[in-house]
Design a protein around this motif. Structure first.
Motif, PDB file in Angstrom:
ATOM      1  N   GLN A 186     -55.938  79.220 -33.989  1.00 26.61           N
ATOM      2  CA  GLN A 186     -54.679  78.533 -33.688  1.00 26.61           C
ATOM      3  C   GLN A 186     -54.411  78.642 -32.180  1.00 26.61           C
ATOM      4  O   GLN A 186     -54.522  79.734 -31.615  1.00 26.61           O
ATOM      5  CB  GLN A 186     -53.518  79.176 -34.456  1.00 26.61           C
ATOM      6  CG  GLN A 186     -53.640  79.151 -35.952  1.00 26.61           C
ATOM      7  CD  GLN A 186     -53.298  77.792 -36.518  1.00 26.61           C
ATOM      8  OE1 GLN A 186     -52.469  77.069 -35.987  1.00 26.61           O
ATOM      9  NE2 GLN A 186     -53.976  77.437 -37.594  1.00 26.61           N
ATOM     10  N   PRO A 187     -54.063  77.524 -31.518  1.00 24.13           N
ATOM     11  CA  PRO A 187     -53.865  77.571 -30.057  1.00 24.13           C
ATOM     12  C   PRO A 187     -52.886  78.647 -29.593  1.00 24.13           C
ATOM     13  O   PRO A 187     -53.114  79.278 -28.561  1.00 24.13           O
ATOM     14  CB  PRO A 187     -53.337  76.169 -29.735  1.00 24.13           C
ATOM     15  CG  PRO A 187     -53.867  75.307 -30.840  1.00 24.13           C
ATOM     16  CD  PRO A 187     -53.897  76.184 -32.067  1.00 24.13           C
ATOM     17  N   HIS A 188     -51.805  78.883 -30.356  1.00 28.09           N
ATOM     18  CA  HIS A 188     -50.812  79.868 -29.919  1.00 28.09           C
ATOM     19  C   HIS A 188     -51.338  81.301 -29.997  1.00 28.09           C
ATOM     20  O   HIS A 188     -50.757  82.208 -29.408  1.00 28.09           O
ATOM     21  CB  HIS A 188     -49.510  79.728 -30.724  1.00 28.09           C
ATOM     22  CG  HIS A 188     -49.597  80.168 -32.148  1.00 28.09           C
ATOM     23  ND1 HIS A 188     -50.135  79.371 -33.144  1.00 28.09           N
ATOM     24  CD2 HIS A 188     -49.231  81.319 -32.759  1.00 28.09           C
ATOM     25  CE1 HIS A 188     -50.086  80.011 -34.289  1.00 28.09           C
ATOM     26  NE2 HIS A 188     -49.543  81.203 -34.090  1.00 28.09           N
ATOM     27  N   ILE A 189     -52.442  81.527 -30.707  1.00 30.29           N
ATOM     28  CA  ILE A 189     -53.065  82.853 -30.766  1.00 30.29           C
ATOM     29  C   ILE A 189     -54.301  82.906 -29.875  1.00 30.29           C
ATOM     30  O   ILE A 189     -54.474  83.850 -29.099  1.00 30.29           O
ATOM     31  CB  ILE A 189     -53.443  83.233 -32.217  1.00 30.29           C
ATOM     32  CG1 ILE A 189     -52.174  83.340 -33.069  1.00 30.29           C
ATOM     33  CG2 ILE A 189     -54.226  84.547 -32.248  1.00 30.29           C
ATOM     34  CD1 ILE A 189     -52.442  83.605 -34.529  1.00 30.29           C
TER      35      ILE A 189
ATOM     36  N   GLN B  85     -55.117  81.483 -27.199  1.00 30.79           N
ATOM     37  CA  GLN B  85     -54.805  81.587 -25.770  1.00 30.79           C
ATOM     38  C   GLN B  85     -54.613  83.030 -25.313  1.00 30.79           C
ATOM     39  O   GLN B  85     -54.938  83.367 -24.178  1.00 30.79           O
ATOM     40  CB  GLN B  85     -53.538  80.772 -25.479  1.00 30.79           C
ATOM     41  CG  GLN B  85     -53.067  80.857 -24.057  1.00 30.79           C
ATOM     42  CD  GLN B  85     -51.803  80.045 -23.815  1.00 30.79           C
ATOM     43  OE1 GLN B  85     -51.196  79.518 -24.738  1.00 30.79           O
ATOM     44  NE2 GLN B  85     -51.403  79.947 -22.568  1.00 30.79           N
ATOM     45  N   TRP B  86     -54.092  83.889 -26.191  1.00 29.19           N
ATOM     46  CA  TRP B  86     -53.758  85.254 -25.794  1.00 29.19           C
ATOM     47  C   TRP B  86     -54.730  86.298 -26.335  1.00 29.19           C
ATOM     48  O   TRP B  86     -54.972  87.298 -25.687  1.00 29.19           O
ATOM     49  CB  TRP B  86     -52.327  85.597 -26.225  1.00 29.19           C
ATOM     50  CG  TRP B  86     -51.359  84.569 -25.746  1.00 29.19           C
ATOM     51  CD1 TRP B  86     -50.669  83.660 -26.498  1.00 29.19           C
ATOM     52  CD2 TRP B  86     -51.008  84.286 -24.383  1.00 29.19           C
ATOM     53  NE1 TRP B  86     -49.912  82.855 -25.690  1.00 29.19           N
ATOM     54  CE2 TRP B  86     -50.101  83.213 -24.385  1.00 29.19           C
ATOM     55  CE3 TRP B  86     -51.373  84.834 -23.151  1.00 29.19           C
ATOM     56  CZ2 TRP B  86     -49.540  82.685 -23.234  1.00 29.19           C
ATOM     57  CZ3 TRP B  86     -50.828  84.308 -21.996  1.00 29.19           C
ATOM     58  CH2 TRP B  86     -49.919  83.247 -22.039  1.00 29.19           C
TER      59      TRP B  86
ATOM     60  N   SER C  40     -48.555  79.020 -38.265  1.00 29.22           N
ATOM     61  CA  SER C  40     -47.917  78.327 -37.142  1.00 29.22           C
ATOM     62  C   SER C  40     -46.556  77.731 -37.513  1.00 29.22           C
ATOM     63  O   SER C  40     -45.728  77.493 -36.631  1.00 29.22           O
ATOM     64  CB  SER C  40     -48.840  77.240 -36.583  1.00 29.22           C
ATOM     65  OG  SER C  40     -49.119  76.285 -37.576  1.00 29.22           O
TER      66      SER C  40
ATOM     67  N   VAL D  75     -43.820  80.253 -36.359  1.00 30.10           N
ATOM     68  CA  VAL D  75     -43.714  80.643 -34.955  1.00 30.10           C
ATOM     69  C   VAL D  75     -42.433  80.038 -34.366  1.00 30.10           C
ATOM     70  O   VAL D  75     -42.064  78.916 -34.685  1.00 30.10           O
ATOM     71  CB  VAL D  75     -44.961  80.159 -34.175  1.00 30.10           C
ATOM     72  CG1 VAL D  75     -44.814  80.409 -32.680  1.00 30.10           C
ATOM     73  CG2 VAL D  75     -46.206  80.843 -34.717  1.00 30.10           C
ATOM     74  N   GLY D  76     -41.760  80.813 -33.519  1.00 29.14           N
ATOM     75  CA  GLY D  76     -40.558  80.325 -32.849  1.00 29.14           C
ATOM     76  C   GLY D  76     -39.306  80.387 -33.704  1.00 29.14           C
ATOM     77  O   GLY D  76     -38.302  79.753 -33.382  1.00 29.14           O
TER      78      GLY D  76
ATOM     79  N   ASN E 208     -47.251  85.637 -21.399  1.00 30.43           N
ATOM     80  CA  ASN E 208     -46.938  85.232 -22.776  1.00 30.43           C
ATOM     81  C   ASN E 208     -45.438  85.422 -23.027  1.00 30.43           C
ATOM     82  O   ASN E 208     -45.001  86.361 -23.695  1.00 30.43           O
ATOM     83  CB  ASN E 208     -47.780  86.037 -23.770  1.00 30.43           C
ATOM     84  CG  ASN E 208     -47.636  85.545 -25.191  1.00 30.43           C
ATOM     85  OD1 ASN E 208     -46.741  84.789 -25.518  1.00 30.43           O
ATOM     86  ND2 ASN E 208     -48.531  86.005 -26.045  1.00 30.43           N
TER      87      ASN E 208
ATOM     88  N   PRO F 260     -43.106  83.959 -24.919  1.00 33.09           N
ATOM     89  CA  PRO F 260     -42.555  84.141 -26.275  1.00 33.09           C
ATOM     90  C   PRO F 260     -42.799  85.547 -26.830  1.00 33.09           C
ATOM     91  O   PRO F 260     -41.916  86.129 -27.469  1.00 33.09           O
ATOM     92  CB  PRO F 260     -43.284  83.082 -27.107  1.00 33.09           C
ATOM     93  CG  PRO F 260     -43.710  82.040 -26.122  1.00 33.09           C
ATOM     94  CD  PRO F 260     -44.007  82.798 -24.862  1.00 33.09           C
ATOM     95  N   SER F 261     -43.966  86.104 -26.586  1.00 31.23           N
ATOM     96  CA  SER F 261     -44.272  87.441 -27.075  1.00 31.23           C
ATOM     97  C   SER F 261     -43.415  88.483 -26.367  1.00 31.23           C
ATOM     98  O   SER F 261     -42.843  89.375 -27.011  1.00 31.23           O
ATOM     99  CB  SER F 261     -45.756  87.746 -26.873  1.00 31.23           C
ATOM    100  OG  SER F 261     -46.084  89.004 -27.404  1.00 31.23           O
TER     101      SER F 261
END
Length: 176
Positions: free
Chosen positions: A29-32, A34-35, A103, A106-107, A140, A142-143
């Motif tokens: 998943q892109p949101h994971i 990436q980090w 996903s 998220v948010g 990051n 959001p994190s």
């Protein structure tokens, strides 16, 4: 480590090789990705999870909310981790990594709630532990916000080989 009782509808269970396909899917998943930079195959994840379980350094876990799996968690004793070389760690510090794989969740404040529940559970289960630590990537946002909202306090930047991180510490006593 004694079993952890999470609050707020969260459950935590040890991960095993049978969870590798789920974890591998989440890590793409892109949101994971990436980090975490661990978008590996299910076969590699199975090996990593088996290694973690056998080694006792890091405890891989699956977490769910109201009975639905939503993420991957790693709990670890900082004294056995390279992170101990980067700050004035205490012998009983616990470290935590989380990835919300679903996903659609998220948010929505779930990460903040999960982090708070994990920290409280670790501190309840281990009376020798005075703090839970994390080192999210400084970029990051959001994190970092989720950790701060869960009572983790930023103690400054850490220059790790793969990233500039923020040392976030959740003390046993949170000031209101």
């Amino acid at each position: 480590m004694p079993p952890l009782q999470l609050d707020n509808g969260f459950d935590l269970r040890p991960a095993g090789p049978a969870d590798a396909a789920t974890v591998a899917g989440w890590m793409t998943q892109p949101h994971i990705r990436q980090w975490w930079h661990q978008d590996w195959s299910a076969v590699r994840w199975a090996a990593v999870i088996e290694e973690q379980v056998a080694g006792g350094h890091s405890i891989p876990c699956m977490t769910s909310l109201d009975g639905e799996e939503l993420g991957y968690v790693e709990l670890y004793r900082v004294r056995h981790d390279r992170l101990a070389e980067y700050y004035a760690s205490q012998e009983h510090d616990w470290g935590v990594h989380i990835a919300i794989g679903d996903s659609t969740r998220v948010g929505r404040g779930i990460g903040r709630r999960l982090l708070g529940s994990l920290a409280e559970a670790l501190l309840r289960a281990d009376p020798r532990c005075d703090r839970v630590v994390a080192e999210p990537d400084a970029a990051n946002t959001p994190s970092v916000r989720a950790f701060a909202a869960a009572g983790f306090v930023c103690q400054g930047e850490l220059r790790l080989p793969e990233k500039t991180a923020l040392l976030m510490i959740r003390p046993r006593t949170v000031e209101a």
